[in-house]
Design a protein around this motif. Structure first.
Motif, PDB file in Angstrom:
ATOM      1  N   TRP A 100      11.458  21.853  35.455  1.00 30.34           N
ATOM      2  CA  TRP A 100      12.158  23.247  36.081  1.00 30.34           C
ATOM      3  C   TRP A 100      12.454  22.574  36.754  1.00 30.34           C
ATOM      4  CZ3 TRP A 100      15.973  24.506  32.234  1.00 30.34           C
ATOM      5  CH2 TRP A 100      16.184  23.460  31.291  1.00 30.34           C
ATOM      6  N   GLY A 101      13.259  24.926  37.779  1.00 30.25           N
ATOM      7  CA  GLY A 101      12.819  25.469  39.259  1.00 30.25           C
ATOM      8  C   GLY A 101      14.404  26.211  39.370  1.00 30.25           C
ATOM      9  N   PHE A 102      13.399  26.621  39.628  1.00 27.52           N
ATOM     10  CA  PHE A 102      14.289  28.117  39.915  1.00 27.52           C
ATOM     11  C   PHE A 102      14.602  28.583  41.688  1.00 27.52           C
ATOM     12  CE2 PHE A 102      11.227  30.115  37.561  1.00 27.52           C
ATOM     13  CZ  PHE A 102      10.500  31.022  38.691  1.00 27.52           C
ATOM     14  N   LYS A 103      15.452  29.055  42.341  1.00 26.74           N
ATOM     15  CA  LYS A 103      14.980  30.363  44.018  1.00 26.74           C
ATOM     16  C   LYS A 103      14.393  30.698  43.687  1.00 26.74           C
ATOM     17  CE  LYS A 103      16.517  29.953  48.830  1.00 26.74           C
ATOM     18  NZ  LYS A 103      15.066  29.223  49.031  1.00 26.74           N
ATOM     19  N   LEU A 104      13.709  31.644  43.966  1.00 29.34           N
ATOM     20  CA  LEU A 104      13.315  33.287  44.808  1.00 29.34           C
ATOM     21  C   LEU A 104      13.896  33.523  45.664  1.00 29.34           C
ATOM     22  CD1 LEU A 104       9.337  33.372  43.638  1.00 29.34           C
ATOM     23  CD2 LEU A 104      11.691  34.129  41.870  1.00 29.34           C
ATOM     24  N   PRO A 105      14.861  35.032  45.142  1.00 25.98           N
ATOM     25  CA  PRO A 105      15.773  35.280  46.447  1.00 25.98           C
ATOM     26  C   PRO A 105      14.415  36.552  47.509  1.00 25.98           C
ATOM     27  CG  PRO A 105      15.468  36.783  44.218  1.00 25.98           C
ATOM     28  CD  PRO A 105      15.288  35.276  43.794  1.00 25.98           C
ATOM     29  N   ASP A 106      14.478  36.532  48.795  1.00 24.89           N
ATOM     30  CA  ASP A 106      13.825  37.270  48.761  1.00 24.89           C
ATOM     31  C   ASP A 106      12.885  38.939  48.281  1.00 24.89           C
ATOM     32  OD1 ASP A 106      12.570  39.225  51.068  1.00 24.89           O
ATOM     33  OD2 ASP A 106      14.045  39.871  51.730  1.00 24.89           O
ATOM     34  N   LEU A 107      11.333  38.146  48.446  1.00 21.70           N
ATOM     35  CA  LEU A 107      10.629  39.195  47.397  1.00 21.70           C
ATOM     36  C   LEU A 107      11.098  40.374  47.830  1.00 21.70           C
ATOM     37  CD1 LEU A 107       7.828  36.321  47.130  1.00 21.70           C
ATOM     38  CD2 LEU A 107      10.309  36.964  45.684  1.00 21.70           C
ATOM     39  N   GLN A 108      10.684  41.202  48.886  1.00 16.89           N
ATOM     40  CA  GLN A 108      10.419  42.348  48.986  1.00 16.89           C
ATOM     41  C   GLN A 108      11.753  43.207  49.079  1.00 16.89           C
ATOM     42  OE1 GLN A 108       8.267  43.481  50.876  1.00 16.89           O
ATOM     43  NE2 GLN A 108       7.284  41.241  51.248  1.00 16.89           N
ATOM     44  N   LYS A 109      13.283  42.313  48.057  1.00 19.98           N
ATOM     45  CA  LYS A 109      14.562  42.815  47.781  1.00 19.98           C
ATOM     46  C   LYS A 109      13.592  42.829  46.227  1.00 19.98           C
ATOM     47  CE  LYS A 109      16.561  42.744  52.026  1.00 19.98           C
ATOM     48  NZ  LYS A 109      17.878  41.876  52.482  1.00 19.98           N
ATOM     49  N   PHE A 110      13.187  41.621  45.636  1.00 23.78           N
ATOM     50  CA  PHE A 110      13.721  40.872  44.333  1.00 23.78           C
ATOM     51  C   PHE A 110      12.497  41.760  43.587  1.00 23.78           C
ATOM     52  CE2 PHE A 110      12.081  37.856  41.082  1.00 23.78           C
ATOM     53  CZ  PHE A 110      13.369  37.397  40.757  1.00 23.78           C
ATOM     54  N   PHE A 111      11.100  42.202  44.140  1.00 20.80           N
ATOM     55  CA  PHE A 111      10.542  43.246  42.966  1.00 20.80           C
ATOM     56  C   PHE A 111      10.219  44.883  43.311  1.00 20.80           C
ATOM     57  CE2 PHE A 111       8.297  38.811  43.677  1.00 20.80           C
ATOM     58  CZ  PHE A 111       8.532  38.155  41.896  1.00 20.80           C
ATOM     59  N   TYR A 112      10.446  45.069  41.928  1.00 20.66           N
ATOM     60  CA  TYR A 112       9.922  46.626  41.735  1.00 20.66           C
ATOM     61  C   TYR A 112       8.794  46.535  41.676  1.00 20.66           C
ATOM     62  CZ  TYR A 112      15.268  46.124  40.224  1.00 20.66           C
ATOM     63  OH  TYR A 112      15.869  45.262  39.386  1.00 20.66           O
ATOM     64  N   LEU A 162       7.095  44.175  34.548  1.00 18.37           N
ATOM     65  CA  LEU A 162       8.525  43.840  34.657  1.00 18.37           C
ATOM     66  C   LEU A 162       9.236  42.726  34.260  1.00 18.37           C
ATOM     67  CD1 LEU A 162       8.322  45.983  37.705  1.00 18.37           C
ATOM     68  CD2 LEU A 162       8.913  46.461  35.860  1.00 18.37           C
ATOM     69  N   MET A 163      10.377  42.898  33.752  1.00 16.75           N
ATOM     70  CA  MET A 163      11.031  41.354  33.396  1.00 16.75           C
ATOM     71  C   MET A 163      12.395  41.732  34.579  1.00 16.75           C
ATOM     72  SD  MET A 163       9.751  40.215  30.676  1.00 16.75           S
ATOM     73  CE  MET A 163      11.403  38.830  30.213  1.00 16.75           C
ATOM     74  N   VAL A 164      12.545  39.877  34.786  1.00 20.43           N
ATOM     75  CA  VAL A 164      13.691  40.009  35.838  1.00 20.43           C
ATOM     76  C   VAL A 164      14.399  38.532  35.595  1.00 20.43           C
ATOM     77  CG1 VAL A 164      12.144  40.401  37.789  1.00 20.43           C
ATOM     78  CG2 VAL A 164      11.535  37.639  36.985  1.00 20.43           C
ATOM     79  N   GLY A 165      15.002  38.849  35.863  1.00 19.28           N
ATOM     80  CA  GLY A 165      16.984  37.461  35.377  1.00 19.28           C
ATOM     81  C   GLY A 165      16.751  36.467  36.785  1.00 19.28           C
ATOM     82  N   LEU A 166      16.776  35.321  36.126  1.00 22.78           N
ATOM     83  CA  LEU A 166      16.279  33.918  37.178  1.00 22.78           C
ATOM     84  C   LEU A 166      17.514  33.090  36.786  1.00 22.78           C
ATOM     85  CD1 LEU A 166      12.763  33.849  38.459  1.00 22.78           C
ATOM     86  CD2 LEU A 166      14.589  34.520  40.039  1.00 22.78           C
ATOM     87  N   LYS A 167      18.357  32.636  37.281  1.00 22.94           N
ATOM     88  CA  LYS A 167      19.029  31.449  36.679  1.00 22.94           C
ATOM     89  C   LYS A 167      18.452  29.936  36.823  1.00 22.94           C
ATOM     90  CE  LYS A 167      23.474  28.464  37.649  1.00 22.94           C
ATOM     91  NZ  LYS A 167      24.151  28.343  38.020  1.00 22.94           N
ATOM     92  N   PHE A 168      17.898  29.400  35.544  1.00 26.14           N
ATOM     93  CA  PHE A 168      17.118  28.323  35.932  1.00 26.14           C
ATOM     94  C   PHE A 168      18.206  26.962  35.224  1.00 26.14           C
ATOM     95  CE2 PHE A 168      14.780  31.331  33.657  1.00 26.14           C
ATOM     96  CZ  PHE A 168      13.547  31.182  34.558  1.00 26.14           C
ATOM     97  N   SER A 169      17.418  26.003  36.331  1.00 26.05           N
ATOM     98  CA  SER A 169      18.458  24.472  36.436  1.00 26.05           C
ATOM     99  C   SER A 169      17.138  23.694  36.027  1.00 26.05           C
ATOM    100  CB  SER A 169      18.797  24.525  37.661  1.00 26.05           C
ATOM    101  OG  SER A 169      17.847  23.900  38.807  1.00 26.05           O
ATOM    102  N   SER A 170      17.599  22.839  35.533  1.00 27.77           N
ATOM    103  CA  SER A 170      17.134  21.367  34.854  1.00 27.77           C
ATOM    104  C   SER A 170      16.404  20.532  36.650  1.00 27.77           C
ATOM    105  CB  SER A 170      17.101  20.679  33.905  1.00 27.77           C
ATOM    106  OG  SER A 170      16.516  19.373  33.709  1.00 27.77           O
ATOM    107  N   LEU A 171      16.264  20.177  36.918  1.00 31.90           N
ATOM    108  CA  LEU A 171      15.604  19.152  37.724  1.00 31.90           C
ATOM    109  C   LEU A 171      16.074  17.844  37.997  1.00 31.90           C
ATOM    110  CD1 LEU A 171      13.468  19.059  40.847  1.00 31.90           C
ATOM    111  CD2 LEU A 171      12.158  17.538  39.404  1.00 31.90           C
ATOM    112  N   GLU A 172      16.260  17.205  36.442  1.00 32.35           N
ATOM    113  CA  GLU A 172      18.088  16.218  36.661  1.00 32.35           C
ATOM    114  C   GLU A 172      18.935  16.672  36.667  1.00 32.35           C
ATOM    115  OE1 GLU A 172      16.992  15.297  32.190  1.00 32.35           O
ATOM    116  OE2 GLU A 172      18.634  17.155  32.107  1.00 32.35           O
ATOM    117  N   HIS A 173      19.246  17.676  37.137  1.00 33.05           N
ATOM    118  CA  HIS A 173      20.429  18.554  37.691  1.00 33.05           C
ATOM    119  C   HIS A 173      20.182  18.806  38.540  1.00 33.05           C
ATOM    120  CE1 HIS A 173      21.884  18.358  33.174  1.00 33.05           C
ATOM    121  NE2 HIS A 173      21.269  19.286  33.435  1.00 33.05           N
TER     122      HIS A 173
END
Length: 138
Positions: free
Chosen positions: A102-114, A122-133
């Motif tokens: 599986w994979g996902f792209k992290l947004p700009d880390l300076q803006k992303f992490f509190y 801290l929990m964060v919301g990310l969109k996951f996608s299966s590599l086959e897609h």
């Protein structure tokens, strides 16, 4: 003891300047991988009261622990690419033990992490996608 053998440590190549980054009392840390900028580490962790593993990011000084995944599946063996993609294996959506990449792209880390302290996760919301897609990425 488990507290030392299942924690992430960083040190100089000669073994000096040892710094314990994670605490096994909060969860057993495995499969660490440096961020492209060398400031953070992604790893899988299994907490004593859970049977699955999740992904976390922490600063190299042990501060800013951030949980990236939270579900009842195994998420582990993360790899952080130069273009800020995180790839990992997981049995989410499958029978237990039937792993996919599986994979996902992290947004700009300076803006992303509190801002976080060692005592905060801290929990964060990310969109996951299966590599086959996904196409065009290794």
């Amino acid at each position: 003891s488990d507290a030392k053998s299942c924690s992430i440590w960083i040190m100089n190549i000669d073994g000096s300047n040892q710094i314990q980054v994670t605490d096994a009392k909060k969860g057993y840390a495995f499969s660490p991988c440096w961020s492209p900028d060398g400031k953070r580490i992604i790893f899988q962790s299994t907490k004593k009261d859970k049977k699955d593993a999740d992904l976390y990011i922490i600063n190299s000084d042990g501060e800013g622990l951030t949980q990236l995944t939270s579900n009842k599946s195994f998420d582990g063996q993360p790899y952080w690419t130069k273009d800020n993609y995180i790839y990992f294996v997981s049995d989410r959506g499958n029978k237990k033990g039937n792993l996919q990449i599986w994979g996902f792209k992290l947004p700009d880390l300076q803006k992303f992490f509190y801002p976080a302290t060692k005592s905060q996760i801290l929990m964060v919301g990310l969109k996951f996608s299966s590599l086959e897609h996904r196409s065009g990425h290794p």
